[in-house]
Design a protein around this motif. Structure first.
Motif, PDB file in Angstrom:
ATOM      1  N   LEU A  84       3.664   0.359  -4.492  1.00  0.00           N
ATOM      2  CA  LEU A  84       4.233  -0.986  -4.360  1.00  0.00           C
ATOM      3  C   LEU A  84       5.306  -1.224  -5.423  1.00  0.00           C
ATOM      4  CD1 LEU A  84       4.184  -3.822  -3.086  1.00  0.00           C
ATOM      5  CD2 LEU A  84       2.350  -4.418  -4.695  1.00  0.00           C
ATOM      6  N   ALA A  85       5.014  -0.820  -6.674  1.00  0.00           N
ATOM      7  CA  ALA A  85       5.987  -0.981  -7.752  1.00  0.00           C
ATOM      8  C   ALA A  85       7.256  -0.186  -7.468  1.00  0.00           C
ATOM      9  CB  ALA A  85       5.369  -0.531  -9.075  1.00  0.00           C
ATOM     10  N   SER A  86       7.089   1.010  -6.947  1.00  0.00           N
ATOM     11  CA  SER A  86       8.237   1.847  -6.607  1.00  0.00           C
ATOM     12  C   SER A  86       9.060   1.218  -5.483  1.00  0.00           C
ATOM     13  CB  SER A  86       7.742   3.237  -6.199  1.00  0.00           C
ATOM     14  OG  SER A  86       8.810   4.142  -6.085  1.00  0.00           O
ATOM     15  N   ALA A  87       8.371   0.595  -4.509  1.00  0.00           N
ATOM     16  CA  ALA A  87       9.080  -0.063  -3.408  1.00  0.00           C
ATOM     17  C   ALA A  87       9.855  -1.280  -3.901  1.00  0.00           C
ATOM     18  CB  ALA A  87       8.078  -0.472  -2.325  1.00  0.00           C
ATOM     19  N   VAL A  88       9.221  -2.066  -4.812  1.00  0.00           N
ATOM     20  CA  VAL A  88       9.892  -3.240  -5.374  1.00  0.00           C
ATOM     21  C   VAL A  88      11.145  -2.821  -6.144  1.00  0.00           C
ATOM     22  CG1 VAL A  88       9.657  -5.098  -7.076  1.00  0.00           C
ATOM     23  CG2 VAL A  88       7.804  -4.651  -5.461  1.00  0.00           C
ATOM     24  N   ARG A  89      11.067  -1.706  -6.818  1.00  0.00           N
ATOM     25  CA  ARG A  89      12.210  -1.206  -7.584  1.00  0.00           C
ATOM     26  C   ARG A  89      13.199  -0.426  -6.710  1.00  0.00           C
ATOM     27  NH1 ARG A  89      14.540  -1.386 -10.522  1.00  0.00           N
ATOM     28  NH2 ARG A  89      14.574   0.155 -12.181  1.00  0.00           N
ATOM     29  N   ARG A  90      12.917  -0.341  -5.416  1.00  0.00           N
ATOM     30  CA  ARG A  90      13.760   0.369  -4.443  1.00  0.00           C
ATOM     31  C   ARG A  90      13.927   1.840  -4.813  1.00  0.00           C
ATOM     32  NH1 ARG A  90      18.549  -4.131  -3.207  1.00  0.00           N
ATOM     33  NH2 ARG A  90      17.118  -5.791  -2.499  1.00  0.00           N
ATOM     34  N   ARG A  91      12.863   2.425  -5.320  1.00  0.00           N
ATOM     35  CA  ARG A  91      12.841   3.851  -5.652  1.00  0.00           C
ATOM     36  C   ARG A  91      11.857   4.621  -4.772  1.00  0.00           C
ATOM     37  NH1 ARG A  91      14.417   5.249 -10.939  1.00  0.00           N
ATOM     38  NH2 ARG A  91      16.108   3.871 -11.628  1.00  0.00           N
ATOM     39  N   LEU A  92      11.286   3.936  -3.792  1.00  0.00           N
ATOM     40  CA  LEU A  92      10.311   4.599  -2.930  1.00  0.00           C
ATOM     41  C   LEU A  92      11.051   5.428  -1.886  1.00  0.00           C
ATOM     42  CD1 LEU A  92       7.308   4.923  -2.222  1.00  0.00           C
ATOM     43  CD2 LEU A  92       7.547   2.986  -0.664  1.00  0.00           C
ATOM     44  N   SER A  93      10.823   6.724  -1.943  1.00  0.00           N
ATOM     45  CA  SER A  93      11.459   7.626  -0.983  1.00  0.00           C
ATOM     46  C   SER A  93      10.508   8.770  -0.680  1.00  0.00           C
ATOM     47  CB  SER A  93      12.779   8.175  -1.540  1.00  0.00           C
ATOM     48  OG  SER A  93      12.539   9.023  -2.649  1.00  0.00           O
ATOM     49  N   LEU A  94      10.748   9.413   0.465  1.00  0.00           N
ATOM     50  CA  LEU A  94       9.912  10.535   0.855  1.00  0.00           C
ATOM     51  C   LEU A  94      10.001  11.657  -0.178  1.00  0.00           C
ATOM     52  CD1 LEU A  94       8.036  11.707   2.988  1.00  0.00           C
ATOM     53  CD2 LEU A  94      10.045  12.627   4.164  1.00  0.00           C
ATOM     54  N   ARG A  95      11.181  11.863  -0.738  1.00  0.00           N
ATOM     55  CA  ARG A  95      11.361  12.924  -1.734  1.00  0.00           C
ATOM     56  C   ARG A  95      10.532  12.649  -2.985  1.00  0.00           C
ATOM     57  NH1 ARG A  95      17.096  14.941  -4.502  1.00  0.00           N
ATOM     58  NH2 ARG A  95      16.136  16.465  -5.914  1.00  0.00           N
ATOM     59  N   ASN A  96      10.586  11.399  -3.483  1.00  0.00           N
ATOM     60  CA  ASN A  96       9.808  11.053  -4.686  1.00  0.00           C
ATOM     61  C   ASN A  96       8.310  11.193  -4.444  1.00  0.00           C
ATOM     62  OD1 ASN A  96      12.049  10.546  -6.218  1.00  0.00           O
ATOM     63  ND2 ASN A  96      11.957   8.312  -6.020  1.00  0.00           N
TER      64      ASN A  96
END
Length: 437
Positions: free
Chosen positions: A259-271
């Motif tokens: 959720l934190a990664s999504a809020v920061r717009r860093r959520l990706s399949l690669r990560n």
């Protein structure tokens, strides 16, 4: 063959193979198999097989890959960079402020991830260049990062604490909560040392040359703390109030990190893929060590080594704290040559019966255990954290500078160890409060 000779052979063989540089997991497993076949009974190899099944069926161990996965996702989410910028805004103008901010960030990271390498690596990349650019003494800068990065061994949700609790067969929740107060005390000692150094040896900690930052800007920067505090409250709060088991809290932590990664717009399949592979590699290593250590301890006990050692301790006419001090020194030494998981799995089954005979509290001993391993982790020349730090060093700084930098922090860890040993209530009151909750 007498039990004393078996004891000597097992410890001697283990020491010899470890010094050869072979991986500890295969040293333990291979030596167990060799000793079972030659000294015991070939049919007893079934014990090793049973240890494998016991390890793989452990629900408690499931928390380890989950916390490692959570740490990997958070490393790639940008949350740590935001934390560092916030601490720079609040502490940047204070003499020694960047070093103090680094300690505070490491406390947050410890409470979010429980993985040592993550904090040391991140601060080596983020904090070290900034401190060097502002003319901080390189020894102080590197020592602060190395020592503060190891707080993840003590402050929950610590992977090491979980492994200790499983191995010692004590409450994981109580063991995790017991590390909070000692962890804060240790961080406080680091901050106090930096402040004293800043005003007694000002040539090592320069004055701030930046402009004053408006209070409105400082207050606005606090929004960057929302996600880290949310994660800490979700993980530790659910354990403390009995809402979730430590394993369930780890799963909630992974969801929170996503959720934190999504809020920061860093959520990706690669990560997510990179985090998963990182967790898979670390978990595989830990489980191999676990299987090898369990097999070794089972063979050690079956051949009479444990009984021989216990009889030897009972016959010693010394104060219990002298025996405790010897165990701590052994752990500091092992911390320079083994990873913390290997140390726990190898020594806890041997040390814990001694601790019970001496009448010490097992939770309290676990915290002493963690602080001692922290000391071993930054002990020159082979402490694991020093090698994490080496990867972030610029060419102008040599490892001798890092060695000089960690020595004062080692002394502070010894001070904390003596303080916790003298006042066990600092460790036990919060778990007792948890039991009464």
């Amino acid at each position: 063959m007498t039990p004393n000779m078996i004891l000597l052979l097992m410890f001697g063989g283990l020491t010899l193979f470890m010094l050869s540089g072979l991986p500890i997991a295969f040293v333990l497993g291979g030596l167990s198999l060799l000793l079972t076949v030659t000294l015991w009974n070939p049919e007893s190899v079934i014990i090793i097989v049973l240890q494998v099944f016991d390890t793989m069926r452990s629900e408690a161990l499931l928390a380890i890959p989950l916390y490692i996965l959570m740490a990997g996702i958070l490393q790639r989410s940008g949350v740590i960079e935001d934390l560092y910028r916030t601490m720079e805004i609040w502490f940047g103008r204070l003499r020694g402020g960047l070093a103090i901010g680094t300690v505070v960030i490491c406390v947050f990271m410890a409470a979010m991830t429980g993985v040592v390498g993550a904090a040391v690596t991140a601060m080596g990349v983020l904090a070290l260049p900034e401190m060097l650019k502002r003319k901080y003494d390189p020894a102080l800068a590197t020592g602060t990062i190395c020592a503060s990065g190891t707080l993840g061994i003590l402050i929950p949700p610590s992977v090491l604490t979980i492994v200790y609790a499983i191995t010692a067969q004590v409450s994981i929740g109580k063991m995790l909560i017991a590390g909070i107060v000692p962890g804060v005390i240790l961080a406080g000692l680091y901050v106090l040392y930096i402040l004293v150094l800043a005003y007694t040896q000002p040539h090592r900690v320069p004055k701030c040359s930046g402009q004053a930052i408006a209070l409105s800007v400082k207050l606005a920067s606090l929004k960057q703390l929302i996600l880290p505090i949310f994660l800490i409250v979700v993980i530790l709060g659910s354990i403390f109030f009995g809402i979730a088991t430590p394993t369930e809290a780890a799963a909630v932590g992974v969801a929170g990190a996503i959720l934190a990664s999504a809020v920061r717009r860093r959520l990706s399949l690669r990560n997510l893929q990179e985090s998963g592979v990182q967790a898979l590699k670390a978990t595989a290593m830990i489980l191999w060590i676990t299987v090898g250590a369990k097999a070794y301890v089972a063979i050690f006990t079956g051949l009479g080594g444990a009984d021989t050692l216990m009889n030897f301790i009972r016959d010693l006419n010394v104060h219990p704290y002298m025996i405790l001090a010897c165990m701590m020194l052994i752990l500091i030494f092992l911390g320079t040559v083994l990873d913390e998981i290997g140390i726990i799995l190898l020594t806890v089954p041997v040390f814990l019966p001694i601790v019970r005979v001496l009448g010490f509290d097992e939770i309290w001993f676990g915290v002493l255990y963690a602080i001692t391993i922290q000391t071993g982790y930054i002990s020159p020349p082979f402490g694991y954290t020093l090698f994490y730090m080496k990867g972030a060093l610029p060419a102008s700084i040599h490892m001798t500078t890092v060695y000089r930098g960690v020595l004062p922090f080692m002394l502070l860890q010894v001070v904390a160890l003596l303080l916790i040993a003298a006042f066990p209530g600092l460790v036990t009151w919060l778990p007792r409060l948890m039991s009464g909750a």
